[in-house]
Design a protein around this motif. Structure first.
Motif, short mmCIF file in Angstrom:
data_model
loop_
_atom_site.label_atom_id
_atom_site.label_comp_id
_atom_site.label_asym_id
_atom_site.label_seq_id
_atom_site.Cartn_x
_atom_site.Cartn_y
_atom_site.Cartn_z
N THR A 47 1.03 -1.15 -0.04
CA THR A 47 -0.05 0.06 0.01
C THR A 47 0.86 1.23 0.02
O THR A 47 2.13 1.30 0.42
CB THR A 47 -1.04 0.04 1.23
OG1 THR A 47 -0.15 -0.04 2.53
CG2 THR A 47 -1.89 -1.12 1.13
N SER A 78 -3.91 0.43 -2.57
CA SER A 78 -3.32 -0.83 -2.73
C SER A 78 -2.70 -1.06 -4.01
O SER A 78 -3.14 -0.58 -5.31
CB SER A 78 -4.31 -2.15 -2.48
OG SER A 78 -4.83 -2.15 -1.27
N LEU A 79 -1.37 -1.39 -4.17
CA LEU A 79 -0.54 -1.79 -5.53
C LEU A 79 -0.32 -3.40 -5.60
O LEU A 79 0.24 -3.82 -4.61
CB LEU A 79 0.52 -1.07 -5.67
CG LEU A 79 0.24 0.42 -5.70
CD1 LEU A 79 1.79 1.37 -5.84
CD2 LEU A 79 -0.49 0.85 -6.80
N GLY A 83 2.54 -3.77 -10.28
CA GLY A 83 1.31 -3.15 -10.58
C GLY A 83 1.65 -1.62 -10.07
O GLY A 83 2.68 -1.26 -9.58
N GLY A 84 0.72 -0.67 -10.67
CA GLY A 84 0.99 0.75 -10.47
C GLY A 84 -0.12 1.54 -10.65
O GLY A 84 -1.35 1.17 -10.72
N LEU A 85 -0.07 2.86 -10.66
CA LEU A 85 -1.10 3.97 -10.86
C LEU A 85 -0.53 5.23 -11.53
O LEU A 85 0.83 5.28 -11.57
CB LEU A 85 -1.60 4.40 -9.53
CG LEU A 85 -0.57 5.17 -8.35
CD1 LEU A 85 -0.71 6.58 -8.90
CD2 LEU A 85 -1.25 4.81 -7.01
N VAL A 113 9.26 0.81 -4.46
CA VAL A 113 8.08 1.56 -5.38
C VAL A 113 8.79 2.74 -6.12
O VAL A 113 9.73 3.42 -5.44
CB VAL A 113 7.05 2.16 -4.66
CG1 VAL A 113 6.03 3.12 -5.46
CG2 VAL A 113 6.33 1.15 -3.86
#
Length: 122
Positions: A47, A78-79, A83-85, A113
């Motif tokens: 997270t 949450s990642l 995964g990402g954003l 990250v």
């Protein structure tokens, strides 16, 4: 007028694996930090939250900017592993800290990250 549209932006590469709050941008007088874009990718499930505050790494007057607060990191964004954003394209504000505060990041688990943030501080 949106500062991310009108002002020159600063680019900030991000790379952290700390479950302790880490200062990304220092406070500067009474200015506010405006986030214009944010992209993150996590090496493992975690997270993540961006917070604002003062003191060492936003520990005083800690408040959420994107995600949750330091105290509630388990309930933040949450990642998934790999995964990402991505928020925004730099053309408008997607988040803002409190005036006279710094910007920090905290992770829920100790995985790397990485990403990029663009911002205006005024």
């Amino acid at each position: 007028d949106d500062v991310c549209t009108q002002k020159a932006k600063t680019n900030l590469p991000i790379n952290s694996n700390s479950t302790s709050s880490v200062q990304l941008i220092a406070l500067s007088g009474t200015t506010t930090i405006y986030i214009c874009s944010l992209s993150l990718i996590a090496a493992g499930a975690t997270t993540v939250a961006l917070t604002t505050g003062t003191g060492t790494a936003c520990v005083t007057s800690n408040a959420a900017v994107i995600g949750s607060t330091t105290a509630n990191i388990a309930n933040s964004i949450s990642l998934a592993a790999n995964g990402g954003l991505m928020y925004g394209n730099g053309g408008g504000t997607v988040g803002a800290g409190a005036g006279s505060s710094e910007l920090c990041m905290i992770l829920g688990s100790s995985v790397y990250v990485s990403g990029n943030l663009t911002y205006v501080q005024q």
